[in-house]
Design an enzyme around this catalytic site. Sequence first.
Site, mmCIF file in Angstrom:
data_model
loop_
_atom_site.group_PDB
_atom_site.id
_atom_site.type_symbol
_atom_site.label_atom_id
_atom_site.label_comp_id
_atom_site.label_asym_id
_atom_site.label_seq_id
_atom_site.Cartn_x
_atom_site.Cartn_y
_atom_site.Cartn_z
ATOM 1 N N ASP A 155 0.831 -1.206 0.000
ATOM 2 C CA ASP A 155 0.000 0.000 0.000
ATOM 3 C C ASP A 155 0.864 1.254 0.000
ATOM 4 O OD1 ASP A 155 -2.346 1.390 -0.020
ATOM 5 O OD2 ASP A 155 -2.793 1.123 2.103
ATOM 6 N N HIS A 178 3.366 3.324 -8.780
ATOM 7 C CA HIS A 178 3.129 1.904 -9.057
ATOM 8 C C HIS A 178 4.354 1.268 -9.719
ATOM 9 C CE1 HIS A 178 -0.920 2.275 -7.730
ATOM 10 N NE2 HIS A 178 -1.326 3.015 -8.744
ATOM 11 N N LEU A 182 12.620 -19.286 -2.755
ATOM 12 C CA LEU A 182 11.441 -18.620 -2.209
ATOM 13 C C LEU A 182 10.205 -18.938 -3.039
ATOM 14 C CD1 LEU A 182 10.343 -16.367 -0.203
ATOM 15 C CD2 LEU A 182 10.724 -14.771 -2.087
#
Length: 233
Positions: A12, A29, A123
């Site tokens: 966020d 973004h 990962l």
Amino acid sequence: MRIPQHIAIILDGNGRWAKAKGMPRNYGHTMGAKNVEVVCKAAHELGVKYLTMYAFSTENWNRPDHEVSALMKLLESYLKNCIRTADRNQMRVRVIGDTTRLGDAFQEKIRELEAASAKNDGLNLQIAINYGSRDEMIRAMRRMAGDLAAGTLEQEDISEAVFARYLDTADIPDPDLLIRTSGEQRLSNYLLWQLAYSEFYFTEVPWPDFHKKELEDAIAAYNKRDRRFGGLA
């Protein structure tokens, strides 16, 4: 220090971060997308096994058309480049959410990325795109209802574990820790089932500025929690 096996993050603050710098929201973004690899690398170095990031929610379609279009192009571009990143870092990448609303080319990029990284053993990165937890549970119940009607599932066999197998995160452990950046303190329809026993960590730091030190701070706070999972206080 105990390292959470699975961390979920709500990314966020990209737009507000950009606005504070006198830049358009799309710049935020773009920089936020670049930060994904930074945090993935940090998480892997710290020993995190699973990382799930909220990239685009079912509610994000309500944003202005030009912003949605820019976000879609950015996500497509990220997934295309992510094949090389995943190969370099031995990272397995999966997309959760209802991908049927995405364009055909976008869906093909998702399939290519998931197939190309399926055998990687580093990962595990889950990217939530067109994801909403209520939508996920409704889709799960529809599939379950289909199996009940087909006779491949009996009503008396339904349990929490069985229901979880119908979710987008079927073979992924529930998050130990949720992180939300940029000061907001709500779940925003994110992993509502999976976060039932997770610890929450909220930080004022916007996502583009959230790096390894901030991740370490979140894990340090997690280590101060006394996790009883419903036991006596």
